[in-house]
Design an enzyme around this catalytic site. Sequence first.
Site, PDB file in Angstrom:
ATOM      1  N   GLU A 226     -30.583  11.993  -3.049  1.00 34.04           N
ATOM      2  CA  GLU A 226     -31.719  11.980  -3.948  1.00 34.04           C
ATOM      3  C   GLU A 226     -32.007  10.546  -4.391  1.00 34.04           C
ATOM      4  OE1 GLU A 226     -34.925  13.508  -5.803  1.00 34.04           O
ATOM      5  OE2 GLU A 226     -33.507  14.652  -4.591  1.00 34.04           O
ATOM      6  N   TYR A 311       8.955   6.479  -7.744  1.00 29.73           N
ATOM      7  CA  TYR A 311       9.591   5.356  -7.061  1.00 29.73           C
ATOM      8  C   TYR A 311       8.630   4.165  -7.013  1.00 29.73           C
ATOM      9  CZ  TYR A 311       6.759   6.994  -3.111  1.00 29.73           C
ATOM     10  OH  TYR A 311       5.716   7.388  -2.318  1.00 29.73           O
ATOM     11  N   GLY A 325      -0.758   8.090   2.017  1.00 35.58           N
ATOM     12  CA  GLY A 325       0.469   7.350   1.740  1.00 35.58           C
ATOM     13  C   GLY A 325       1.562   7.445   2.770  1.00 35.58           C
ATOM     14  N   HIS A 329       7.714   2.499   8.425  1.00 32.49           N
ATOM     15  CA  HIS A 329       8.087   1.193   7.864  1.00 32.49           C
ATOM     16  C   HIS A 329       9.604   0.982   7.894  1.00 32.49           C
ATOM     17  CE1 HIS A 329       9.641   2.796   4.023  1.00 32.49           C
ATOM     18  NE2 HIS A 329       8.603   3.632   4.031  1.00 32.49           N
ATOM     19  N   CYS A 347       7.211   9.135   4.234  1.00 34.85           N
ATOM     20  CA  CYS A 347       7.059   8.119   5.276  1.00 34.85           C
ATOM     21  C   CYS A 347       8.132   8.302   6.354  1.00 34.85           C
ATOM     22  CB  CYS A 347       7.183   6.716   4.686  1.00 34.85           C
ATOM     23  SG  CYS A 347       5.797   6.267   3.605  1.00 34.85           S
ATOM     24  N   ASN A 349      11.031   6.398   8.000  1.00 35.97           N
ATOM     25  CA  ASN A 349      11.955   5.269   7.802  1.00 35.97           C
ATOM     26  C   ASN A 349      12.560   4.835   9.124  1.00 35.97           C
ATOM     27  OD1 ASN A 349      13.480   6.094   4.547  1.00 35.97           O
ATOM     28  ND2 ASN A 349      11.380   5.640   5.122  1.00 35.97           N
TER      29      ASN A 349
END
Length: 400
Positions: A226, A311, A325, A329, A347, A349
């Site tokens: 709009e 954490y 997230g 890594h 994650c 590891n």
Amino acid sequence: MKGTTPAATVVGLLVTAALVLTGCSSGSGSPDPNASSGASTSTSTTPPPAEIEVDPAGGSGDVMPDEKITVHVVRGDLDDVTVVGSGGDEIEGTVQGQTWTSGSRMKPSTEYTVTTTAEGPEGGATTDKTTFTTHDPDVTATYGIVYNGHTVGVGMPVSIQFDSAVTDEKYRRAIEQAVSVETSPRTEGSWGWLDNRQLMWRPKDFWTPGTSVTINAPITGYQTGEDKWVAEDASGSMTIGRRQMATVDIATHEMTVSRGGQTIKSFPVSSGKPGKETETRSGMKVVIGKQREMTMDSSTIGIDKGEKGYYKVDTDYNVRVTWTGEFVHSAPWSVGAQGSTNVSHGCVNMAPQNAKWFYKHSLAGDPVNFTGSDREFKPTEGIGVWQFSWAQWQQQSALA
């Protein structure tokens, strides 16, 4: 009989002499070729000008960017039309008979000048110049072509991302009809909306390495909501790199990496520990990007300091695979669990040297297939185009 006075006689003689002299003024009986044939004299006149009609009319304001511009010569012959915006952008058009019609949309909040040249019905050029101004919207909609200019992995779709929602199906349909993708070699694919901000073109299967991709998004003057109008065109390109794919088996705690169909690496890993918020998602994900160092803070996913599961930790060699997230890594603190137990907050590891290798050899767009979890990866949680079958993805098109 009355006598005539000497004065009257003189006047009569003078009149007679004048008539004789007038009748013999050329010295012969032939007419003077340089003499005018009548009492009136002719004068030169300017040919009538061409008659030109322009819509929108000169001086108009609040013209909608998707309106057509027409120039019509009512009397005379059309020669040329140019339409130029105040920023220098030119509107192209087509001619049919004595009418010119614009072929593209206009920028909002812009003054346009229409210059027309035509020939009048009896010759002579006529130049007409008018101006009008387009609508000034509440919102100027912006967007970008993601990964423009990059070399990407075989799972990366073409992605046009809007900064705000394209709110209505009719707007998504019009935009999808306007954009295009060209590939070399030729590749079968389809547009689809991952959500109402992300328009993506996915090949039917993973790309062929080395494919060149060109994207054109000429959507100036298109509406996204709009009183929200686009004010810029965009184009871009990307190149498909080598075929590298990874698989993470959450249940067996192992990652394998293949290149060109051959396994080249295998790593022990630790994925997300069981739990509604921590279990790693299963599904075909795509590398979104990489960040050498970062601080992972659970408050960014809704777990604040002082709450259970909070954490905040510094990490290295981070390869992002979801917007929610999940990364692959380095995690030196969990090396003892890697290959045997899932202990992370979601994650993957890896040992520092393994994570460094994966980071170095990963491209945005590399597919990473996660298996072994009951928690399903949702397409909008990342670059989730491969969570759809080919038939399902085609149904994501606004034109389906």
